[in-house]
Scaffold this active site. Sequence first.
Site, mmCIF file in Angstrom:
data_model
loop_
_atom_site.group_PDB
_atom_site.id
_atom_site.type_symbol
_atom_site.label_atom_id
_atom_site.label_comp_id
_atom_site.label_asym_id
_atom_site.label_seq_id
_atom_site.Cartn_x
_atom_site.Cartn_y
_atom_site.Cartn_z
ATOM 1 C CB CYS A 120 -0.906 0.004 1.234
ATOM 2 S SG CYS A 120 -1.936 1.492 1.355
ATOM 3 C CD GLU B 168 -2.131 -1.465 -4.059
ATOM 4 O OE1 GLU B 168 -1.240 -1.317 -4.930
ATOM 5 O OE2 GLU B 168 -1.874 -1.645 -2.852
#
Length: 232
Positions: free
Chosen positions: A2, A102
Site C-alpha cells: 500500500c 493500487e
Amino acid sequence: MCGRYSLSKSKIELEERFQAEMLGDFNPRFNIAPTQLLPVLTSESPKGFSFFYWGITPDFAKNKPVSQKFINARSESINQKISFKSSFEKRRCLIPADGFFEWKKVGKKTKTPYRFTLSDEGLFAFAGIWEEFENDKGESNHTFLILTTEANGIVKDVHDRMPVILKKEDEKKWLDPYTTEEELIDMLIPYQAIEMITYSVSPLVNQVNNDTASVLKKTSPMDQFGNYTLFG
C-alpha cells in the site's frame, strides 16, 4: 503493498468516528504518500490524534535515507521479524483512511490506478505499528507503517496484497496493551470483499503533488489509456 491512500473527511468527521480529539487544524487529504506527516491513534494515546511520518526506519537501520525506509510490513510475519516484533507488541496504532490506491498492469509500460474503499465510502482504520528514532541531526521522529495481508476477492484482480483494514469492533482491541498476541493475529485478515467497492481513477493520482478531490473521481479506463502518457 500500500503506497497511497486518502483521508478526505473533515476534522469533525474524524473526531466523531474515532471518538478522539484533534488539536489544531486538519485539511482533507486526497493523495497521501510515504514520508508525509499524517494523523494516527496510538496505544499510548488512543483518545487524541498524533501526527507521525509514514515510513519506519527499523532499529537495525537507523539514520537511513527516506528511500530505504519501510512503509508496509507483512502481517503474516509481523510477530516474528526482529525489525518489527517490538513495535507489534508495544506500539500499535490506527491509521484513519477512507480509501487506498493500487495500480493494475495493462501492458509492459502502462498501469491503471484504482481506488478501493468501503461500500459507504466512510472512514475506517488500517492496522499499523509505530516507532521512534533519531535522524541524522539527533532529532526525535515518530513514524508508522501499514500492515498488509493477502488481497481479497475485489483487490486481487489489481494487486496480490492489500492493507489490513480492521473491523470497527476490533479497533479498540488493536490498541489495547492487554490484547493477546493470538487475538491480534486473528485481526490481520483480508477485509470482506462484499463490503468494499472499487473504481478506476485518473492518472493524476500518479503525481504526489496532485492532492485534490479530482483524483478521487471515477474515470473510465479507456480515457485513462489516452491520457496516461501525459501524466505518467
